[in-house]
Design an enzyme around this catalytic site. Structure first.
Site, PDB file in Angstrom:
ATOM      1  N   ILE A   1       0.802  -1.234   0.108  1.00  0.00           N
ATOM      2  CA  ILE A   1      -0.283  -0.085  -0.076  1.00  0.00           C
ATOM      3  C   ILE A   1       0.839   1.400   0.184  1.00  0.00           C
ATOM      4  O   ILE A   1       0.580   2.294  -0.632  1.00  0.00           O
ATOM      5  CB  ILE A   1      -0.785  -0.147   1.094  1.00  0.00           C
ATOM      6  CG1 ILE A   1      -2.069  -1.077   0.968  1.00  0.00           C
ATOM      7  CG2 ILE A   1      -1.735   1.091   1.331  1.00  0.00           C
ATOM      8  CD1 ILE A   1      -2.885  -1.680   2.293  1.00  0.00           C
TER       9      ILE A   1
ATOM     10  N   VAL B   1      11.465   3.269  11.494  1.00  0.00           N
ATOM     11  CA  VAL B   1      10.803   4.373  12.119  1.00  0.00           C
ATOM     12  C   VAL B   1      10.684   4.150  13.517  1.00  0.00           C
ATOM     13  O   VAL B   1      10.646   5.094  14.380  1.00  0.00           O
ATOM     14  CB  VAL B   1       9.275   4.099  11.888  1.00  0.00           C
ATOM     15  CG1 VAL B   1       8.855   4.826  10.212  1.00  0.00           C
ATOM     16  CG2 VAL B   1       8.581   3.022  11.707  1.00  0.00           C
TER      17      VAL B   1
ATOM     18  N   ALA C   1       3.871   2.587   7.520  1.00  0.00           N
ATOM     19  CA  ALA C   1       4.415   1.559   7.903  1.00  0.00           C
ATOM     20  C   ALA C   1       3.783   0.634   8.922  1.00  0.00           C
ATOM     21  O   ALA C   1       3.410   1.268   9.936  1.00  0.00           O
ATOM     22  CB  ALA C   1       5.828   1.857   8.372  1.00  0.00           C
ATOM     23  N   GLY C   2       3.678  -0.757   8.736  1.00  0.00           N
ATOM     24  CA  GLY C   2       2.841  -1.385   9.923  1.00  0.00           C
ATOM     25  C   GLY C   2       3.217  -2.811   9.851  1.00  0.00           C
ATOM     26  O   GLY C   2       3.821  -3.364   8.637  1.00  0.00           O
TER      27      GLY C   2
ATOM     28  N   TYR D   1      -2.392  -5.898  17.007  1.00  0.00           N
ATOM     29  CA  TYR D   1      -2.446  -5.064  15.815  1.00  0.00           C
ATOM     30  C   TYR D   1      -3.834  -4.226  16.063  1.00  0.00           C
ATOM     31  O   TYR D   1      -3.896  -3.158  15.722  1.00  0.00           O
ATOM     32  CB  TYR D   1      -2.806  -6.136  14.798  1.00  0.00           C
ATOM     33  CG  TYR D   1      -2.902  -5.459  13.618  1.00  0.00           C
ATOM     34  CD1 TYR D   1      -1.764  -4.931  12.760  1.00  0.00           C
ATOM     35  CD2 TYR D   1      -4.231  -5.510  12.955  1.00  0.00           C
ATOM     36  CE1 TYR D   1      -1.918  -4.056  11.599  1.00  0.00           C
ATOM     37  CE2 TYR D   1      -4.274  -4.800  11.456  1.00  0.00           C
ATOM     38  CZ  TYR D   1      -2.995  -4.348  10.801  1.00  0.00           C
ATOM     39  OH  TYR D   1      -3.215  -3.796   9.565  1.00  0.00           O
TER      40      TYR D   1
ATOM     41  N   THR E   1      -3.290  -7.632  -1.377  1.00  0.00           N
ATOM     42  CA  THR E   1      -1.838  -7.581  -1.159  1.00  0.00           C
ATOM     43  C   THR E   1      -1.142  -8.740  -0.771  1.00  0.00           C
ATOM     44  O   THR E   1      -1.635  -9.779  -0.570  1.00  0.00           O
ATOM     45  CB  THR E   1      -1.614  -6.341  -0.120  1.00  0.00           C
ATOM     46  OG1 THR E   1      -1.865  -7.128   1.285  1.00  0.00           O
ATOM     47  CG2 THR E   1      -1.987  -5.274  -0.152  1.00  0.00           C
TER      48      THR E   1
HETATM   49  N1  LIG Z   1      -2.913  -4.983   3.232  1.00  0.00           N
HETATM   50  C1  LIG Z   1      -4.337  -4.892   3.901  1.00  0.00           C
HETATM   51  O1  LIG Z   1      -5.148  -5.504   3.630  1.00  0.00           O
HETATM   52  C2  LIG Z   1      -4.275  -4.103   5.144  1.00  0.00           C
HETATM   53  C3  LIG Z   1      -5.469  -3.679   5.692  1.00  0.00           C
HETATM   54  C4  LIG Z   1      -5.491  -2.850   6.764  1.00  0.00           C
HETATM   55  C5  LIG Z   1      -4.539  -1.990   7.119  1.00  0.00           C
HETATM   56  N2  LIG Z   1      -3.384  -2.222   6.437  1.00  0.00           N
HETATM   57  C6  LIG Z   1      -2.292  -1.146   6.816  1.00  0.00           C
HETATM   58  O2  LIG Z   1      -1.547  -0.520   5.782  1.00  0.00           O
HETATM   59  C7  LIG Z   1      -0.376  -0.291   5.940  1.00  0.00           C
HETATM   60  C8  LIG Z   1       0.653  -0.919   4.576  1.00  0.00           C
HETATM   61  O3  LIG Z   1       0.175  -2.449   4.559  1.00  0.00           O
HETATM   62  P1  LIG Z   1       0.822  -3.369   3.317  1.00  0.00           P
HETATM   63  O4  LIG Z   1      -0.229  -4.526   3.490  1.00  0.00           O
HETATM   64  O5  LIG Z   1       1.114  -2.502   2.079  1.00  0.00           O
HETATM   65  O6  LIG Z   1       2.105  -3.890   4.204  1.00  0.00           O
HETATM   66  P2  LIG Z   1       3.314  -4.565   3.700  1.00  0.00           P
HETATM   67  O7  LIG Z   1       3.753  -5.572   4.887  1.00  0.00           O
HETATM   68  O8  LIG Z   1       3.176  -5.094   2.461  1.00  0.00           O
HETATM   69  O9  LIG Z   1       4.276  -3.382   3.708  1.00  0.00           O
HETATM   70  C9  LIG Z   1       4.739  -2.649   4.844  1.00  0.00           C
HETATM   71  C10 LIG Z   1       5.884  -1.772   4.738  1.00  0.00           C
HETATM   72  O10 LIG Z   1       6.182  -1.181   6.109  1.00  0.00           O
HETATM   73  C11 LIG Z   1       7.620  -1.390   6.061  1.00  0.00           C
HETATM   74  N3  LIG Z   1       8.226  -1.348   7.453  1.00  0.00           N
HETATM   75  C12 LIG Z   1       8.097  -2.482   8.503  1.00  0.00           C
HETATM   76  N4  LIG Z   1       8.657  -1.913   9.608  1.00  0.00           N
HETATM   77  C13 LIG Z   1       9.237  -0.784   9.370  1.00  0.00           C
HETATM   78  C14 LIG Z   1       9.850   0.106  10.447  1.00  0.00           C
HETATM   79  N5  LIG Z   1      10.240  -0.247  11.278  1.00  0.00           N
HETATM   80  N6  LIG Z   1      10.213   1.356   9.455  1.00  0.00           N
HETATM   81  C15 LIG Z   1      10.208   1.601   8.204  1.00  0.00           C
HETATM   82  N7  LIG Z   1       9.453   0.804   7.408  1.00  0.00           N
HETATM   83  C16 LIG Z   1       8.932  -0.478   7.848  1.00  0.00           C
HETATM   84  C17 LIG Z   1       8.039  -2.604   5.421  1.00  0.00           C
HETATM   85  O11 LIG Z   1       9.672  -2.823   5.288  1.00  0.00           O
HETATM   86  C18 LIG Z   1       7.063  -2.716   4.175  1.00  0.00           C
HETATM   87  O12 LIG Z   1       7.821  -2.092   3.049  1.00  0.00           O
HETATM   88  C19 LIG Z   1       0.014  -1.275   7.285  1.00  0.00           C
HETATM   89  O13 LIG Z   1       0.270  -0.158   8.208  1.00  0.00           O
HETATM   90  C20 LIG Z   1      -1.154  -1.933   7.376  1.00  0.00           C
HETATM   91  O14 LIG Z   1      -1.321  -2.232   8.950  1.00  0.00           O
HETATM   92  C21 LIG Z   1      -3.114  -3.094   5.461  1.00  0.00           C
END
Ligand SMILES: NC(=O)c1ccc[n+]([C@@H]2O[C@H](COP(=O)([O-])OP(=O)(O)OC[C@H]3O[C@@H](n4cnc5c(N)ncnc54)[C@H](O)[C@@H]3O)[C@@H](O)[C@H]2O)c1
Length: 476
Positions: A247, A290, A317-318, A382, A417
């Site tokens: 995302i 972060v 970032a998550g 979470y 994703t």
């Molecule tokens: N994918 C979904 O369906 C979904 C649903 C609800 C919420 N989210 C939220 O959206 C956000 C992005 O999700 P995603 O699916 O793209 O996740 P993802 O795991 O594909 O990407 C997360 C990115 O965050 C980076 N990251 C992790 N720890 C870090 C740190 N300490 N410092 C800097 N960067 C760091 C990772 O390297 C990665 O590139 C997250 O916060 C997630 O909780 C995702």
């Protein structure tokens, strides 16, 4: 990025599969109309309906006309054409019969929306809807009808708030009944919102909001940026944490498409992937964990020195470490709370206290989650972190408004994703279909909402949570 296949969706939307699905009464997820360059705002004319005095209908008509839409104020004028949008100004609705009037006007129009159509109801903020002398409320009702003294506005106030709250149930139900990718949303317009309403109206009617439905969103007056020179640069500067993939990478792409220089931040280990994203969006890469003790200072100094301040910061970032609550160890707890909640808190505090790290009118956008709003089995850590972000933007709203800034959260639902691709097949299929739009969203759907909230026009939206979930059944 290669996204997981929605095999069922592909099957029932294609020739023989579609015919079989129809015969068997299986759900056929609609194809969503998403943003494309040069695309018209709507797929057909917009009908603007008025319930009572409807003080906003004229402005909305002017904005839509300005955006190139053909606006009608009577369904008959549409002839046989399907409606691209129906906007109902119900901000003056105060009495139960006003809801009956709304039904009478909206029902025939709802039936006539085009594929990918939009229904947008404009309401008042219930707490502000208490009767006033103009609408026949408090002045006449107070006491004269025998209402006890502790109802200073009379019972008319209670009715007005009830009616305005009722709009939410109506909108959520219509979201569930809508077909063909039509979305239905409610904008609660606070007193004095004025021109700040324009951007939310245009966003929710546009293809950019294809996966937003059944949602209430509050819009108030846009805060004035404090006087002072804005940084002299052509492109807005948007920081996205966790931008190397998923995302975050989609947010970087949409923000760059909308003209921003994107500072793509991610852990050093994501180096190559991060550089690829930064190059693709013609932005810059910033290796940044972060959670590192020095991260807040490093980011603030980078933004101050290199750009003269960021216009928007996206806390994306998550991480997840799913386990039942009793099996969650300290590490799984601290990692998730540390990345998802503590880091946004510490980064934001430092950016706010470092003069020149933020440009006037800066915006914060946090990535929450519908699991954070509703809670989820195996995700206590979470959900605590993602619900915490809701408290974070709510607590920031007033102090930021005084600085001409805003903070909001986006709560994605089931998004296609790599994270959701790794789910076991059955829960994945259930999660995907359990929304009014019967499909998972795409990273770009979340990115569109984030980019909009980070944009200058969205200043009237502050301290809010926008769900981008196709009206998922999880939570409200
Ligand atoms: N994918 C979904 O369906 C979904 C649903 C609800 C919420 N989210 C939220 O959206 C956000 C992005 O999700 P995603 O699916 O793209 O996740 P993802 O795991 O594909 O990407 C997360 C990115 O965050 C980076 N990251 C992790 N720890 C870090 C740190 N300490 N410092 C800097 N960067 C760091 C990772 O390297 C990665 O590139 C997250 O916060 C997630 O909780 C995702």
């Amino acid at each position: 990025m290669r996204l997981p296949d929605d095999l069922y969706g592909d099957l029932v939307r294609s020739g023989p599969g579609a015919a079989a699905a129809r015969r068997l009464g299986l759900p056929v997820p609609p194809r969503l109309r998403r943003h494309a360059p040069g695309q018209e705002l709507l797929t057909g004319p917009a009908l603007v309906l008025r319930v009572g005095a409807a003080p906003l209908a004229a402005d909305v008509t002017a904005w839509l006309t300005g955006a190139g839409a053909r606006v009608l104020d009577d369904l008959d004028a549409a002839g046989g054409e399907r409606l691209g949008a129906v906007v109902v100004d119900a901000t003056a609705a105060r009495r139960v019969p006003d809801l009956a009037r709304l039904r009478e006007l909206l029902a025939p129009a709802f039936r006539r929306t085009a594929r990918g159509g939009r229904v947008l109801v404009l309401g008042a903020v219930p707490a502000e809807a208490g009767g006033s002398a103009e609408d026949g409320g408090s002045a006449e009702d107070g006491g004269s009808d025998g209402t006890p003294e502790d109802f200073p506005g009379g019972f008319g106030d209670v009715e007005a708030r009830s009616v305005q709250q009722g709009l939410e149930g109506l909108v959520r139900s219509l979201g569930k009944e809508a077909r063909g990718g039509t979305t239905v949303n409610l904008l609660r317009v606070a007193e004095g919102a004025g021109a700040a309403l324009r951007s939310p109206v245009e966003f929710l009617l546009s293809a950019r909001a294809a996966f937003v439905s059944g949602q209430p969103l509050l819009v108030g007056p846009a805060p004035e940026p404090p006087p002072g020179p804005a940084p002299a640069r052509e492109r807005r500067v948007v920081v996205v944490t966790g931008a190397a993939r998923g995302i975050g990478a989609a947010i970087a792409e949409v923000a760059a498409r909308d003209g921003a220089h994107v500072v793509c931040a991610d852990v050093a280990a994501a180096g190559e992937q991060l550089a690829r994203v930064a190059n693709r969006v013609r932005g810059s890469a910033l290796p940044l964990d972060v959670t590192a003790p020095g991260a807040p200072r490093a980011l603030a100094e980078h933004l101050r020195r290199r750009f003269g301040g960021a216009d928007a910061v996206v806390h994306n970032a998550g991480v997840t470490r799913d386990r039942s609550f009793v099996n969650l160890d300290e590490n799984a707890w601290d990692t998730v709370l540390g990345v998802n909640l503590d880091a946004p808190l510490r980064l934001t505090a430092e950016l706010l206290r470092t003069g020149g790290a933020l440009a006037p009118g800066a915006r914060f956008v946090c990535l929450s989650s519908i699991n954070g709003l509703a809670g989820a089995r195996g995700q206590a850590n979470y959900a605590a972190s993602k619900a915490g972000l809701v408290g974070f933007v709510q607590a920031l709203a007033a102090p930021l408004a005084r600085r001409g800034m805003a903070a909001n959260a986006v709560a994605p639902g089931f998004i296609e994703t790599p994270m959701t691709a790794s789910m076991p097949p059955l829960p994945r299929e259930v999660g995907r279909r359990a929304s009014s739009l019967q499909q998972g969203g795409m990273p770009v759907d979340v990115a569109e909402a984030v980019a909009w909230l980070a944009s200058p026009g969205a200043g009237g939206v502050n301290g809010q949570v926008l769900r981008v979930d196709g009206q998922h059944l999880t939570g409200a």
